[in-house]
Write an enzyme that holds these catalytic residues in place. Structure first.
Site, PDB file in Angstrom:
ATOM      1  N   GLU A 147      64.102  50.104  60.213  1.00 14.49           N
ATOM      2  CA  GLU A 147      65.309  50.248  61.223  1.00 14.49           C
ATOM      3  C   GLU A 147      66.596  50.862  60.791  1.00 14.49           C
ATOM      4  OE1 GLU A 147      64.600  46.624  64.469  1.00 14.49           O
ATOM      5  OE2 GLU A 147      64.530  45.836  62.244  1.00 14.49           O
ATOM      6  N   GLU A 174      56.913  42.956  61.527  1.00 13.42           N
ATOM      7  CA  GLU A 174      57.423  41.603  62.106  1.00 13.42           C
ATOM      8  C   GLU A 174      56.760  40.997  62.710  1.00 13.42           C
ATOM      9  OE1 GLU A 174      61.076  44.346  61.106  1.00 13.42           O
ATOM     10  OE2 GLU A 174      59.112  44.593  61.932  1.00 13.42           O
TER      11      GLU A 174
END
Length: 680
Positions: free
Chosen positions: A122, A143
């Site tokens: 990210e 995740e």
């Protein structure tokens, strides 16, 4: 020209390359560990970005150290969150800091020198351009497997670059499977703009960045298509339902956010709230516990003695069936030592070699082995029908029929041939190791070495010691397991050991419901809310009724009050049927004819009965000292039975559904401190 200053774990360098001025931010973790992003490190990164004097540079780049760009968010910090405000604050801080990178008035670059996972990816996606080293093999979002979602705008940024369908594949499907992208894969997908060679990665990355700056434009990226997304979303949800049955919320939330991105790109609050709720969910806490467990206990197995291991430079395998063939190939590929296989029949040995040849050819075709390496591995494997040829072996593993007398005869015949210190290993799934070695002159070098099927895929090895096992032999099998790239769990010599004992207790309860008139198809769906990797009757069909009956008989002999034998399973075997259900999950007429009179089963009550039985068996195992603690039970179920992370292995699931308490709750996981930072 290069100058550098350090802002804690962020080194800010100012350098000139091909006429352009760069501010290079290099991330590192404390003590030489990979960089992770927690409150302090995010604050430091934000301060470093604030300190960049953009009028004095032409571009800003972020890179990592060693083989890691950034390992992602610090999971320890997430476990500390106790309120929605605290969990949502994790997302808000990361978005605020990454937003500073995105808002810089000069072009920005992420130089992916190594793995970029979760929050690390990210961070890279908030830059204008991404340049990766050709050797990078871990780019992705883990995740969802950890019960979370990307919380720092990973979903909308990925959708903008790849489109919704490719994002769903990366964020959901690949994450659940534990897969990552290579640098070339990421380039093809649109996440990475350029891939450059090593070992001179940084100069090559700067060359590419300078060329982009000289061009004077941002990356030329085609607009990703959203065509077909609605159908892809439905298919993805159906796939999740078939695997998880709604038991783990994270992948469903990820799909919803991808869809929300397609409908309305501006929704940061929805993402923040979803992330915050998942951080506090029991599934995320169990998943993080499971992740930490596999990292810590895989590296530091309990019970490994201080004795020096003996060298193992040649291995023998007794048997030529499918399991023995798998073992032979794994030994040859991982150890790169001569492996000798024997059987009573030359024809069976030829069949085993044919199977090995096919598997090696497949690996060459997939690109996981070169042709030269496959040829080398194949050259290490030989066969014989004369056990005298095993005299020079340092370790011999038997994988013959699961019968105590048969295995005793094998070792009785083999022991006089081998050196007194050569290891004797058995792949038994449930039989007593001590009873197997009762007539041996050197029972101290006989151990259980129990693999799980498929051998090349499942990483667990149950190492079974007896009261006679000597430290040197035990140290040698631990070392051998490590060389095979397996995770060793030391277990006591008790029927079923860990995985088969628990699975058989589950089967015992499930089959008892069928024996009492429960419909097999309905009974098979009882545990869907737990999200186990396979429904019980599908697993039984995979194992085979005959094999499972044998294990049930072993367990019944040891613990008749808890492991009952199934009348319908016995009838199934007599009729030569492969299972209770067909490929579509229906009860075939020939099976229906063997069943008792039907009666209704209360799903919630039956499910509670099964969960209570599993909790009871765990309590017995801990009381008996089968393993060092509940963590070892959980590790075995994750690595040997493929239980997903959201179950925590098993005991967190039982704690949640049965109200038991087998160890400190995964929410704190205080007993599982690892050497390395834990991140996603």
């Amino acid at each position: 020209m290069t100058t550098a200053e350090t802002v804690s774990d962020v080194v800010v360098s100012r350098l000139e390359h091909n006429g352009f001025r760069f501010a290079l931010l290099t991330l590192s973790g404390s003590g030489g560990r990979p960089a992770t992003l927690g409150p302090a490190s995010l604050e430091q990164l934000g301060a470093a970005l604030d300190a960049v004097e953009t009028p004095d540079v032409d571009a800003v780049a972020v890179t990592g150290t060693g083989k890691v760009f950034c390992a992602g968010a610090d999971l320890d910090n997430m476990l500390k969150a106790e309120t929605p405000e605290e969990s949502e604050g994790i997302a808000r801080q990361g978005l605020n800091v990454f937003g500073k990178l995105a808002a810089l008035p000069v072009p920005t670059f992420a130089f992916l020198n190594g793995a970029a996972l979760g929050g690390g990816l990210e961070l890279a996606l908030h830059s204008d351009h991404r340049i990766a080293a050709a050797s990078v093999r871990a780019i992705g979002f883990p995740e969802v497997r950890l019960g979370l979602i990307p919380g720092w705008a990973g979903i909308p940024l990925s959708v903008a670059l790849m489109g919704p369908e490719a994002t769903a594949r990366l964020v959901v499907r690949d994450a659940l499977a534990g897969r990552h992208l290579t640098a070339r894969d990421a380039e093809a997908a649109g996440l990475v703009d350029a891939v450059v060679p090593e070992p001179e990665f940084l100069p090559a990355a700067l060359d590419t960045a300078a060329a982009i700056l000289a061009d004077g434009t941002t990356a030329h990226r085609p607009q990703p298509s959203q065509a077909g997304w609605a159908d892809a979303l439905k298919a993805a949800r159906r796939e999740l339902d078939s695997r998880l049955h709604g038991a783990a919320p994270a992948p469903y939330r990820a799909l919803e956010l991808i869809d929300r991105t397609v409908q309305d790109a501006a929704f940061p609050e929805a993402e923040i709230r979803a992330f915050g709720a998942l951080v506090l969910s029991p599934e995320a806490r169990a998943s993080i516990y499971a992740f930490r467990l596999t990292q810590s206990l895989s590296k530091n197995p309990a019970g490994r003695p201080a004795a020096d291991p003996r060298p193992v430079t040649s291995v023998g395998v007794i048997g030529a069936g499918l399991m023995a063939s798998q073992l032979t190939l794994v030994f040859a590929r991982q150890l790169r030592v001569p492996v000798l296989m024997t059987d009573l029949s030359a024809a069976r040995l030829d069949k085993a070699l044919d199977w090995i040849d096919v598997q090696l050819a497949k690996q060459v075709q997939r690109g996981t082995l070169t042709k030269a390496t496959a040829t080398q591995i194949r050259g290490l494997i030989s066969v014989t029908t004369d056990k005298q040829d095993f005299a020079s072996c340092d370790a011999v593993l038997e994988a013959v029929f699961e019968d105590l007398a048969v295995k005793q005869n094998v070792f009785a015949e083999l022991e006089p041939i081998l050196r007194p210190d050569a290891l004797l290993l058995t792949n038994t799934s449930s039989l007593s190791i001590e009873a197997m070695g009762a007539g041996l002159a050197h029972p101290e070098r006989l151990l259980g070495f129990h693999f799980f099927n498929p051998v090349a895929v499942l990483p667990l090895l149950e190492l079974v010691r007896t009261p006679q096992t000597d430290p040197a032999s035990l140290a040698t099998v631990f070392e051998l397991a490590a060389r095979l790239r397996k995770t060793a769990v030391l277990v006591a010599d008790t029927p079923g050991f860990v995985v088969n004992r628990l699975l058989t207790r589950l089967f015992s309860e499930v089959l008892a419901l069928i024996d009492d008139g429960g419909d097999p198809a309905a009974v098979d769906r009882l545990l869907d809310p737990l999200g186990l990797p396979m429904r019980p009757l599908a697993l039984l069909r995979f194992i085979g009724p005959v094999v499972q009956q044998h294990i049930c008989e072993t367990m019944h002999s040891a613990f008749p009050d808890r492991f009952r034998l199934s009348a319908t399973l016995h009838k199934l075997i007599e009729a030569g049927l492969p299972g209770y259900l067909d490929d579509d999950g229906d009860v075939p007429p020939e099976v229906r004819a063997l069943l008792p009179a039907a009666r209704s089963v209360d799903p919630a009550g039956a499910r509670s009965r099964i969960i209570a039985a599993l909790a009871d068996e765990v309590e017995h195992m801990l009381a008996e000292g089968v393993v060092a603690g509940p963590e070892q039970i959980d590790l075995c179920m994750i690595l040997g039975a493929n239980y997903p992370f959201h179950t925590g292995g098993l005991t967190p699931l039982l704690d949640r559904f049965a109200g038991t308490s087998h160890h400190p709750r995964p929410a704190s996981a205080g007993s599982l401190r690892t050497k390395d930072s834990i991140s996603a």
